[in-house]
Design a protein around this motif. Structure first.
Motif, PDB file in Angstrom:
ATOM      1  N   ALA A   1     -14.126  -7.241   5.619  1.00  0.00           N
ATOM      2  CA  ALA A   1     -14.090  -6.393   4.428  1.00  0.00           C
ATOM      3  C   ALA A   1     -12.692  -5.826   4.202  1.00  0.00           C
ATOM      4  O   ALA A   1     -12.206  -5.793   3.069  1.00  0.00           O
ATOM      5  CB  ALA A   1     -15.110  -5.266   4.556  1.00  0.00           C
ATOM      6  N   PHE A   2     -12.051  -5.387   5.268  1.00  0.00           N
ATOM      7  CA  PHE A   2     -10.714  -4.833   5.122  1.00  0.00           C
ATOM      8  C   PHE A   2      -9.686  -5.923   4.818  1.00  0.00           C
ATOM      9  O   PHE A   2      -8.768  -5.712   4.036  1.00  0.00           O
ATOM     10  CB  PHE A   2     -10.311  -4.040   6.373  1.00  0.00           C
TER      11      PHE A   2
ATOM     12  N   MET B   1       0.853  -1.167   0.000  1.00  0.00           N
ATOM     13  CA  MET B   1       0.000   0.000   0.000  1.00  0.00           C
ATOM     14  C   MET B   1       0.899   1.230   0.000  1.00  0.00           C
ATOM     15  O   MET B   1       1.901   1.280   0.699  1.00  0.00           O
ATOM     16  CB  MET B   1      -0.901  -0.029   1.234  1.00  0.00           C
ATOM     17  N   ALA B   2       0.536   2.212  -0.736  1.00  0.00           N
ATOM     18  CA  ALA B   2       1.299   3.449  -0.798  1.00  0.00           C
ATOM     19  C   ALA B   2       1.183   4.203   0.523  1.00  0.00           C
ATOM     20  O   ALA B   2       0.129   4.202   1.160  1.00  0.00           O
ATOM     21  CB  ALA B   2       0.804   4.306  -1.951  1.00  0.00           C
ATOM     22  N   ASN B   3       2.268   4.831   0.924  1.00  0.00           N
ATOM     23  CA  ASN B   3       2.298   5.524   2.200  1.00  0.00           C
ATOM     24  C   ASN B   3       1.235   6.604   2.371  1.00  0.00           C
ATOM     25  O   ASN B   3       0.608   6.664   3.415  1.00  0.00           O
ATOM     26  CB  ASN B   3       3.685   6.106   2.441  1.00  0.00           C
ATOM     27  N   PRO B   4       0.996   7.490   1.392  1.00  0.00           N
ATOM     28  CA  PRO B   4      -0.003   8.538   1.610  1.00  0.00           C
ATOM     29  C   PRO B   4      -1.416   7.975   1.824  1.00  0.00           C
ATOM     30  O   PRO B   4      -2.199   8.538   2.585  1.00  0.00           O
ATOM     31  CB  PRO B   4       0.037   9.368   0.335  1.00  0.00           C
ATOM     32  N   LEU B   5      -1.720   6.876   1.185  1.00  0.00           N
ATOM     33  CA  LEU B   5      -3.067   6.307   1.319  1.00  0.00           C
ATOM     34  C   LEU B   5      -3.207   5.451   2.573  1.00  0.00           C
ATOM     35  O   LEU B   5      -4.328   5.192   3.018  1.00  0.00           O
ATOM     36  CB  LEU B   5      -3.408   5.481   0.081  1.00  0.00           C
ATOM     37  N   ARG B   6      -2.110   5.012   3.129  1.00  0.00           N
ATOM     38  CA  ARG B   6      -2.163   4.163   4.314  1.00  0.00           C
ATOM     39  C   ARG B   6      -2.863   4.885   5.472  1.00  0.00           C
ATOM     40  O   ARG B   6      -3.704   4.324   6.159  1.00  0.00           O
ATOM     41  CB  ARG B   6      -0.761   3.753   4.732  1.00  0.00           C
TER      42      ARG B   6
ATOM     43  N   ASP C   1      -4.572  -6.961   0.046  1.00  0.00           N
ATOM     44  CA  ASP C   1      -3.505  -7.133  -0.939  1.00  0.00           C
ATOM     45  C   ASP C   1      -3.600  -6.157  -2.113  1.00  0.00           C
ATOM     46  O   ASP C   1      -2.795  -6.234  -3.032  1.00  0.00           O
ATOM     47  CB  ASP C   1      -3.509  -8.572  -1.470  1.00  0.00           C
ATOM     48  N   VAL C   2      -4.556  -5.251  -2.088  1.00  0.00           N
ATOM     49  CA  VAL C   2      -4.705  -4.269  -3.165  1.00  0.00           C
ATOM     50  C   VAL C   2      -3.571  -3.254  -3.053  1.00  0.00           C
ATOM     51  O   VAL C   2      -3.347  -2.679  -1.980  1.00  0.00           O
ATOM     52  CB  VAL C   2      -6.074  -3.565  -3.084  1.00  0.00           C
ATOM     53  N   THR C   3      -2.848  -3.062  -4.159  1.00  0.00           N
ATOM     54  CA  THR C   3      -1.720  -2.128  -4.135  1.00  0.00           C
ATOM     55  C   THR C   3      -1.882  -0.975  -5.120  1.00  0.00           C
ATOM     56  O   THR C   3      -1.148   0.006  -5.036  1.00  0.00           O
ATOM     57  CB  THR C   3      -0.401  -2.863  -4.466  1.00  0.00           C
ATOM     58  N   ASP C   4      -2.823  -1.077  -6.028  1.00  0.00           N
ATOM     59  CA  ASP C   4      -3.041  -0.027  -7.024  1.00  0.00           C
ATOM     60  C   ASP C   4      -3.665   1.191  -6.341  1.00  0.00           C
ATOM     61  O   ASP C   4      -4.736   1.088  -5.745  1.00  0.00           O
ATOM     62  CB  ASP C   4      -3.962  -0.554  -8.134  1.00  0.00           C
ATOM     63  N   PRO C   5      -3.007   2.360  -6.400  1.00  0.00           N
ATOM     64  CA  PRO C   5      -3.542   3.561  -5.726  1.00  0.00           C
ATOM     65  C   PRO C   5      -4.946   3.953  -6.196  1.00  0.00           C
ATOM     66  O   PRO C   5      -5.761   4.410  -5.385  1.00  0.00           O
ATOM     67  CB  PRO C   5      -2.536   4.655  -6.065  1.00  0.00           C
ATOM     68  N   ASP C   6      -5.243   3.759  -7.483  1.00  0.00           N
ATOM     69  CA  ASP C   6      -6.586   4.095  -7.967  1.00  0.00           C
ATOM     70  C   ASP C   6      -7.637   3.176  -7.354  1.00  0.00           C
ATOM     71  O   ASP C   6      -8.724   3.618  -6.965  1.00  0.00           O
ATOM     72  CB  ASP C   6      -6.640   4.000  -9.499  1.00  0.00           C
ATOM     73  N   GLN C   7      -7.324   1.902  -7.255  1.00  0.00           N
ATOM     74  CA  GLN C   7      -8.258   0.942  -6.660  1.00  0.00           C
ATOM     75  C   GLN C   7      -8.439   1.223  -5.166  1.00  0.00           C
ATOM     76  O   GLN C   7      -9.553   1.155  -4.646  1.00  0.00           O
ATOM     77  CB  GLN C   7      -7.751  -0.492  -6.877  1.00  0.00           C
TER      78      GLN C   7
END
Length: 85
Positions: A37-38, A1-6, A43-49
């Motif tokens: 749900a979480f 997961m990207a840091n800003p979205l974490r 395992d989703v890593t795409d920032p758009d998703q």
């Protein structure tokens, strides 16, 4: 997961967990469903998703708030107004 979205994901989880305390079926039921749900999307890593999933979570927050306000409104109405028959 990207840091800003974490941080956004953690904040969303905490907000949903807080709102789940008053869920009609109980907080334990809500907490289990929230965790599932979480975990399903861990395992989703795409920032758009991830952004789409966060937006969906924010929509769920709005729906829960509407549910709680409606429940409180109905309780107040029952206390102060005569039943209509």
């Amino acid at each position: 997961m990207a840091n800003p979205l974490r941080g956004e994901v953690i904040k969303l989880y905490k907000n949903l967990l807080y709102l789940g305390r008053e869920y009609p079926k109980g907080s334990v039921y809500f907490r289990e469903r929230l965790k599932n749900a979480f975990m399903k999307n861990k395992d989703v890593t795409d920032p758009d998703q991830i952004r789409k999933l966060v937006d969906r979570g924010e929509f769920v927050i709005k729906e829960l708030e509407a549910l709680y306000f409606l429940r409180k409104y109905r309780a107040m109405k029952q206390r102060y107004y005569e039943p209509e028959h």
